[in-house]
Design a protein around this motif. Structure first.
Motif, PDB file in Angstrom:
ATOM      1  N   SER A 171      35.925  38.950  34.918  1.00  0.00           N
ATOM      2  CA  SER A 171      35.177  40.161  35.238  1.00  0.00           C
ATOM      3  C   SER A 171      34.459  40.014  36.584  1.00  0.00           C
ATOM      4  O   SER A 171      34.448  40.947  37.400  1.00  0.00           O
ATOM      5  N   LYS A 172      33.886  38.865  36.834  1.00  0.00           N
ATOM      6  CA  LYS A 172      33.198  38.631  38.104  1.00  0.00           C
ATOM      7  C   LYS A 172      34.180  38.639  39.270  1.00  0.00           C
ATOM      8  O   LYS A 172      33.883  39.185  40.341  1.00  0.00           O
ATOM      9  N   SER A 229      35.124  42.238  39.871  1.00  0.00           N
ATOM     10  CA  SER A 229      34.021  42.927  40.542  1.00  0.00           C
ATOM     11  C   SER A 229      34.034  42.632  42.031  1.00  0.00           C
ATOM     12  O   SER A 229      33.888  43.537  42.858  1.00  0.00           O
ATOM     13  N   VAL A 280      39.612  42.481  29.404  1.00  0.00           N
ATOM     14  CA  VAL A 280      38.370  42.610  30.179  1.00  0.00           C
ATOM     15  C   VAL A 280      37.960  44.076  30.291  1.00  0.00           C
ATOM     16  O   VAL A 280      36.788  44.412  30.110  1.00  0.00           O
ATOM     17  N   VAL A 281      38.901  44.949  30.568  1.00  0.00           N
ATOM     18  CA  VAL A 281      38.576  46.373  30.705  1.00  0.00           C
ATOM     19  C   VAL A 281      38.064  46.937  29.382  1.00  0.00           C
ATOM     20  O   VAL A 281      37.082  47.672  29.348  1.00  0.00           O
ATOM     21  N   ASN A 287      34.675  44.209  27.968  1.00  0.00           N
ATOM     22  CA  ASN A 287      33.521  43.842  28.775  1.00  0.00           C
ATOM     23  C   ASN A 287      32.346  44.727  28.410  1.00  0.00           C
ATOM     24  O   ASN A 287      32.467  45.950  28.388  1.00  0.00           O
ATOM     25  N   LYS A 296      31.453  47.561  30.824  1.00  0.00           N
ATOM     26  CA  LYS A 296      32.482  48.597  31.053  1.00  0.00           C
ATOM     27  C   LYS A 296      32.583  48.972  32.527  1.00  0.00           C
ATOM     28  O   LYS A 296      32.621  50.137  32.898  1.00  0.00           O
ATOM     29  N   ARG A 297      32.648  47.957  33.381  1.00  0.00           N
ATOM     30  CA  ARG A 297      32.648  48.162  34.830  1.00  0.00           C
ATOM     31  C   ARG A 297      33.946  48.733  35.383  1.00  0.00           C
ATOM     32  O   ARG A 297      33.956  49.256  36.483  1.00  0.00           O
TER      33      ARG A 297
END
Length: 185
Positions: A10-11, A14, A58-59, A62, A65-66
């Protein structure tokens, strides 16, 4: 994929989708969308590979929810928080009467003097609940929570937008619309 691996991916996402797509040779469109196949292949080419199944996880799972897929599932983008130039296409929305912003206590002097500014991002992020603001504020030190008077801001012509994961966006919040809440415990 365990929780630690999910956070790590996730990082990375991002960083690539919000701030530095050039790091792995991505070319987002004007709305921030990147083809999933390009993301997977470019990540692998830069020794940072992962599978579509891991990306889906991840989607979907997470907690912030980014990220979101387009309707076809063939493109992905970050929902907010970009430092690169994008037009996310959100339409103005009517916010609740009060929104909140979490920050670190050490930033309060500047914020109360200048208001909330987007800094390196395109918009100020606000939340609809105090708990989220406390969580956000605690990422960089002792948290402080500010209440944002959206009724007065809207009357003064400020526009608000809401993302698919419930984050409220506004260009800036002048200091007269801010109130410091008692320190959360």
């Amino acid at each position: 994929m365990n929780e630690k691996e999910m956070v790590r991916l996730s990082k990375r996402l991002s960083s690539w989708l919000r701030h530095n797509p050039d790091a792995i040779g991505l070319r987002p469109d004007e709305a921030g969308w990147v083809r999933v196949q390009d993301l997977l292949s470019q990540a692998a080419a830069h020794s940072r590979g992962f599978t579509r199944a891991q990306l889906d996880l991840v989607v979907e799972q997470n907690n912030k929810k980014r990220f979101e897929f387009d309707a076809s599932g063939t493109s992905i983008r970050a929902r907010q928080g970009h430092s690169i130039e994008v037009d996310l296409g959100y339409t103005p929305a009517d916010p609740p009467e009060i929104l909140y912003h979490g920050t670190a206590e050490r930033t309060l002097g500047l914020i109360m003097a200048e208001g909330l500014l987007p800094m390196r991002r395109h918009a100020v992020h606000l939340s609809a609940d105090i708990a989220t603001a406390v969580n956000v504020g605690g990422r960089h030190g002792r948290p402080a929570v500010l209440r944002v008077d959206t009724v007065a801001m809207r009357a003064a012509g400020h526009e608000f937008f809401v993302t698919g994961n419930g984050v409220w966006l506004v260009d800036a919040v002048p200091p007269q619309y801010l109130e410091l809440l008692p320190t959360p415990r």
